[in-house]
Design an enzyme around this catalytic site. Structure first.
Site, PDB file in Angstrom:
ATOM      1  N   ASN A 184      10.146  18.495  -4.054  1.00 26.50           N
ATOM      2  CA  ASN A 184       9.234  19.475  -4.624  1.00 26.50           C
ATOM      3  C   ASN A 184       7.789  19.155  -4.238  1.00 26.50           C
ATOM      4  O   ASN A 184       7.524  18.191  -3.521  1.00 26.50           O
ATOM      5  CB  ASN A 184       9.427  19.531  -6.143  1.00 26.50           C
ATOM      6  CG  ASN A 184       9.217  20.933  -6.691  1.00 26.50           C
ATOM      7  OD1 ASN A 184       8.335  21.661  -6.247  1.00 26.50           O
ATOM      8  ND2 ASN A 184      10.032  21.306  -7.660  1.00 26.50           N
ATOM      9  N   HIS A 192      -0.328  -5.126  -1.452  1.00 26.28           N
ATOM     10  CA  HIS A 192      -1.099  -6.323  -1.125  1.00 26.28           C
ATOM     11  C   HIS A 192      -0.652  -7.456  -2.032  1.00 26.28           C
ATOM     12  O   HIS A 192      -0.217  -7.225  -3.159  1.00 26.28           O
ATOM     13  CB  HIS A 192      -2.595  -6.069  -1.328  1.00 26.28           C
ATOM     14  CG  HIS A 192      -3.142  -5.035  -0.404  1.00 26.28           C
ATOM     15  ND1 HIS A 192      -3.602  -5.340   0.854  1.00 26.28           N
ATOM     16  CD2 HIS A 192      -3.300  -3.699  -0.540  1.00 26.28           C
ATOM     17  CE1 HIS A 192      -4.022  -4.237   1.444  1.00 26.28           C
ATOM     18  NE2 HIS A 192      -3.846  -3.226   0.615  1.00 26.28           N
TER      19      HIS A 192
END
Length: 180
Positions: free
Chosen positions: A81, A111
């Protein structure tokens, strides 16, 4: 730091990834302003974004976002969607008959937590979504997660751990509530 380093930032692999991010961003920007009924235009742009045509009976409603695109593997009869994001550098596989509600985010790269390593490395892992899964609006799927066949991820859930088949996951901490 765990052993899930993907690449050193500012190395040659990172430079190539950065160039692909710019290209994918340019392509998705063009895709997201096409008239909804322009099926040919959307198909051509999806082929450039994914590096191959959309599988048969797979539907994606723009706006659609990806940072790479080439590592997004969609099976047949997938429905995505509006306003979904796929950060797919480490790979995302979506199985057959998966339903993805609006504003779902898949993230394969991040990270390290350690501040000394944060600016030097990317970490992460692939995401695998098995067949016949339903992912509710606004859910976030984090790096390295596998979601088992027939599972349901409730709206707003943050999924950081693997999900067993035929289970319901809810909440911001992604609690498995039941299995059938």
């Amino acid at each position: 730091m765990s052993g899930d380093r993907l690449m050193r930032i500012h190395g040659p692999e990172f430079k190539a990834m950065s160039e692909r991010v710019l290209r994918a961003t340019e392509l998705t920007s063009r895709l997201n302003v096409l008239p909804f009924e322009d099926e040919e235009g959307k198909a051509a742009l999806f082929e450039q974004i994914l590096g191959k045509p959309l599988p048969p009976r797979t539907t994606i409603y723009p706006p659609f976002y990806t940072d790479h695109g080439l590592n997004l593997d969609l099976a047949e009869r997938v429905f995505i969607n509006q306003n979904c994001t796929f950060l797919d550098y480490a790979g995302i596989r979506i199985g057959e008959r998966v339903l993805i509600a609006p504003k779902v985010t898949f993230i394969t790269v991040g990270h390290p937590v350690d501040p000394d390593e944060r600016r030097s490395w990317l970490t992460g892992g692939p995401i695998d979504v098995a067949e016949n899964v339903w992912i509710g609006a606004g859910a976030t799927i984090l790096p390295g997660v596998s979601i088992g066949r027939d599972a349901v991820i409730a709206a707003g859930a943050v999924v950081a751990d693997d999900v067993p088949p035929a289970s319901l996951v809810t909440g911001s901490k992604a609690t498995v509530n039941r299995q059938w």
